[in-house]
Design a protein around this motif. Structure first.
Motif, PDB file in Angstrom:
ATOM      1  N   SER A  14       0.825  -1.211   0.000  1.00  0.00           N
ATOM      2  CA  SER A  14       0.000   0.000   0.000  1.00  0.00           C
ATOM      3  C   SER A  14       0.856   1.255   0.000  1.00  0.00           C
ATOM      4  O   SER A  14       0.511   2.243  -0.651  1.00  0.00           O
ATOM      5  N   ILE A  15       1.980   1.234   0.697  1.00  0.00           N
ATOM      6  CA  ILE A  15       2.890   2.390   0.675  1.00  0.00           C
ATOM      7  C   ILE A  15       3.465   2.572  -0.725  1.00  0.00           C
ATOM      8  O   ILE A  15       3.537   3.692  -1.236  1.00  0.00           O
ATOM      9  N   ALA A  16       3.867   1.479  -1.368  1.00  0.00           N
ATOM     10  CA  ALA A  16       4.413   1.559  -2.719  1.00  0.00           C
ATOM     11  C   ALA A  16       3.388   2.104  -3.704  1.00  0.00           C
ATOM     12  O   ALA A  16       3.714   2.941  -4.553  1.00  0.00           O
ATOM     13  N   ILE A  17       2.156   1.672  -3.585  1.00  0.00           N
ATOM     14  CA  ILE A  17       1.108   2.171  -4.485  1.00  0.00           C
ATOM     15  C   ILE A  17       0.855   3.658  -4.233  1.00  0.00           C
ATOM     16  O   ILE A  17       0.697   4.435  -5.179  1.00  0.00           O
ATOM     17  N   ASN A  18       0.827   4.074  -2.996  1.00  0.00           N
ATOM     18  CA  ASN A  18       0.618   5.487  -2.685  1.00  0.00           C
ATOM     19  C   ASN A  18       1.768   6.348  -3.171  1.00  0.00           C
ATOM     20  O   ASN A  18       1.554   7.470  -3.639  1.00  0.00           O
ATOM     21  N   LEU A  19       2.987   5.854  -3.070  1.00  0.00           N
ATOM     22  CA  LEU A  19       4.126   6.638  -3.537  1.00  0.00           C
ATOM     23  C   LEU A  19       4.147   6.755  -5.051  1.00  0.00           C
ATOM     24  O   LEU A  19       4.470   7.807  -5.590  1.00  0.00           O
ATOM     25  N   THR A  20       3.803   5.700  -5.768  1.00  0.00           N
ATOM     26  CA  THR A  20       3.807   5.786  -7.228  1.00  0.00           C
ATOM     27  C   THR A  20       2.647   6.620  -7.744  1.00  0.00           C
ATOM     28  O   THR A  20       2.690   7.068  -8.878  1.00  0.00           O
ATOM     29  N   SER A  21       1.643   6.846  -6.933  1.00  0.00           N
ATOM     30  CA  SER A  21       0.554   7.706  -7.392  1.00  0.00           C
ATOM     31  C   SER A  21       1.001   9.156  -7.470  1.00  0.00           C
ATOM     32  O   SER A  21       0.349   9.967  -8.123  1.00  0.00           O
ATOM     33  N   ALA A  23       3.891   9.973  -8.819  1.00  0.00           N
ATOM     34  CA  ALA A  23       4.837  10.039  -9.929  1.00  0.00           C
ATOM     35  C   ALA A  23       4.251  10.875 -11.064  1.00  0.00           C
ATOM     36  O   ALA A  23       3.057  10.843 -11.324  1.00  0.00           O
ATOM     37  N   PRO A  24       5.101  11.626 -11.749  1.00  0.00           N
ATOM     38  CA  PRO A  24       4.619  12.452 -12.856  1.00  0.00           C
ATOM     39  C   PRO A  24       4.188  11.585 -14.032  1.00  0.00           C
ATOM     40  O   PRO A  24       4.833  10.593 -14.353  1.00  0.00           O
ATOM     41  N   ALA A  25       3.105  11.945 -14.652  1.00  0.00           N
ATOM     42  CA  ALA A  25       2.627  11.225 -15.828  1.00  0.00           C
ATOM     43  C   ALA A  25       2.168  12.236 -16.864  1.00  0.00           C
ATOM     44  O   ALA A  25       1.271  13.024 -16.615  1.00  0.00           O
ATOM     45  N   GLY A  26       2.817  12.226 -18.005  1.00  0.00           N
ATOM     46  CA  GLY A  26       2.417  13.119 -19.081  1.00  0.00           C
ATOM     47  C   GLY A  26       2.842  14.563 -18.859  1.00  0.00           C
ATOM     48  O   GLY A  26       3.613  14.888 -17.976  1.00  0.00           O
ATOM     49  N   TYR A  27       2.315  15.419 -19.679  1.00  0.00           N
ATOM     50  CA  TYR A  27       2.663  16.833 -19.640  1.00  0.00           C
ATOM     51  C   TYR A  27       1.618  17.581 -18.831  1.00  0.00           C
ATOM     52  O   TYR A  27       0.435  17.410 -19.025  1.00  0.00           O
ATOM     53  N   PHE A  46      10.088   3.361  -7.018  1.00  0.00           N
ATOM     54  CA  PHE A  46       8.725   2.853  -7.169  1.00  0.00           C
ATOM     55  C   PHE A  46       8.170   3.180  -8.554  1.00  0.00           C
ATOM     56  O   PHE A  46       7.451   2.378  -9.148  1.00  0.00           O
ATOM     57  N   ALA A  47       8.516   4.355  -9.083  1.00  0.00           N
ATOM     58  CA  ALA A  47       8.071   4.710 -10.422  1.00  0.00           C
ATOM     59  C   ALA A  47       8.737   3.821 -11.468  1.00  0.00           C
ATOM     60  O   ALA A  47       8.110   3.445 -12.469  1.00  0.00           O
ATOM     61  N   LEU A  48       9.995   3.460 -11.231  1.00  0.00           N
ATOM     62  CA  LEU A  48      10.691   2.567 -12.147  1.00  0.00           C
ATOM     63  C   LEU A  48      10.056   1.180 -12.158  1.00  0.00           C
ATOM     64  O   LEU A  48       9.887   0.579 -13.217  1.00  0.00           O
ATOM     65  N   ILE A  49       9.658   0.693 -11.006  1.00  0.00           N
ATOM     66  CA  ILE A  49       8.969  -0.599 -10.933  1.00  0.00           C
ATOM     67  C   ILE A  49       7.640  -0.528 -11.682  1.00  0.00           C
ATOM     68  O   ILE A  49       7.280  -1.436 -12.424  1.00  0.00           O
ATOM     69  N   SER A  54       4.851  -1.694 -17.386  1.00  0.00           N
ATOM     70  CA  SER A  54       4.251  -0.931 -18.484  1.00  0.00           C
ATOM     71  C   SER A  54       3.033  -0.113 -18.059  1.00  0.00           C
ATOM     72  O   SER A  54       2.070   0.006 -18.799  1.00  0.00           O
ATOM     73  N   LEU A  55       3.073   0.428 -16.857  1.00  0.00           N
ATOM     74  CA  LEU A  55       2.038   1.358 -16.438  1.00  0.00           C
ATOM     75  C   LEU A  55       2.364   2.737 -16.987  1.00  0.00           C
ATOM     76  O   LEU A  55       3.506   3.029 -17.342  1.00  0.00           O
ATOM     77  N   ASP A  56       1.386   3.599 -17.068  1.00  0.00           N
ATOM     78  CA  ASP A  56       1.604   4.946 -17.578  1.00  0.00           C
ATOM     79  C   ASP A  56       2.145   5.824 -16.440  1.00  0.00           C
ATOM     80  O   ASP A  56       1.428   6.651 -15.883  1.00  0.00           O
ATOM     81  N   VAL A  57       3.412   5.616 -16.114  1.00  0.00           N
ATOM     82  CA  VAL A  57       4.061   6.332 -15.025  1.00  0.00           C
ATOM     83  C   VAL A  57       5.306   7.006 -15.583  1.00  0.00           C
ATOM     84  O   VAL A  57       6.094   6.378 -16.279  1.00  0.00           O
ATOM     85  N   GLY A  58       5.466   8.279 -15.282  1.00  0.00           N
ATOM     86  CA  GLY A  58       6.661   8.979 -15.700  1.00  0.00           C
ATOM     87  C   GLY A  58       7.762   8.844 -14.668  1.00  0.00           C
ATOM     88  O   GLY A  58       7.505   8.728 -13.473  1.00  0.00           O
ATOM     89  N   LEU A  59       9.002   8.849 -15.126  1.00  0.00           N
ATOM     90  CA  LEU A  59      10.125   8.758 -14.205  1.00  0.00           C
ATOM     91  C   LEU A  59      10.542  10.129 -13.696  1.00  0.00           C
ATOM     92  O   LEU A  59      11.133  10.236 -12.630  1.00  0.00           O
TER      93      LEU A  59
END
Length: 88
Positions: A14-21, A23-27, A46-49, A54-59
């Motif tokens: 749950s912490i990993a999911i909250n942290l990746t939320s 993460a920047p995505a798109g412009y 977490f964004a790299l994972i 192949s989720l729509d997550v920006g690094l």
């Protein structure tokens, strides 16, 4: 003991999911600065994972302030892993 391991795994997930939320995505229309760079550096792993699955997550944020964003980004990455290794 097994119940405690399951609880820890669920908490970590749950912490990993909250942290990746975060993460920047798109412009986006707003520019990301120094403190956003630090946050994005902390959640880089977490964004790299998420990117590997192949989720729509920006690094990193594409629309940033330049040098100060990248400085914060590098400090964030270094604070995540580099600070623990110096305690040896």
């Amino acid at each position: 003991m097994k119940k405690q391991k399951i609880i820890i795994a669920i908490l970590f997930l749950s912490i990993a999911i909250n942290l990746t939320s975060c993460a920047p995505a798109g412009y986006s229309s707003n520019e990301y600065g120094f403190f956003s760079g630090i946050l994005h550096g902390f959640i880089f792993v977490f964004a790299l994972i998420g990117k590997l699955f192949s989720l729509d997550v920006g690094l990193y944020a594409e629309h940033n302030t330049g040098f100060f964003y990248w400085l914060g980004f590098i400090i964030g990455i270094g604070g995540l892993g580099g600070g623990a290794s110096s305690r040896r």
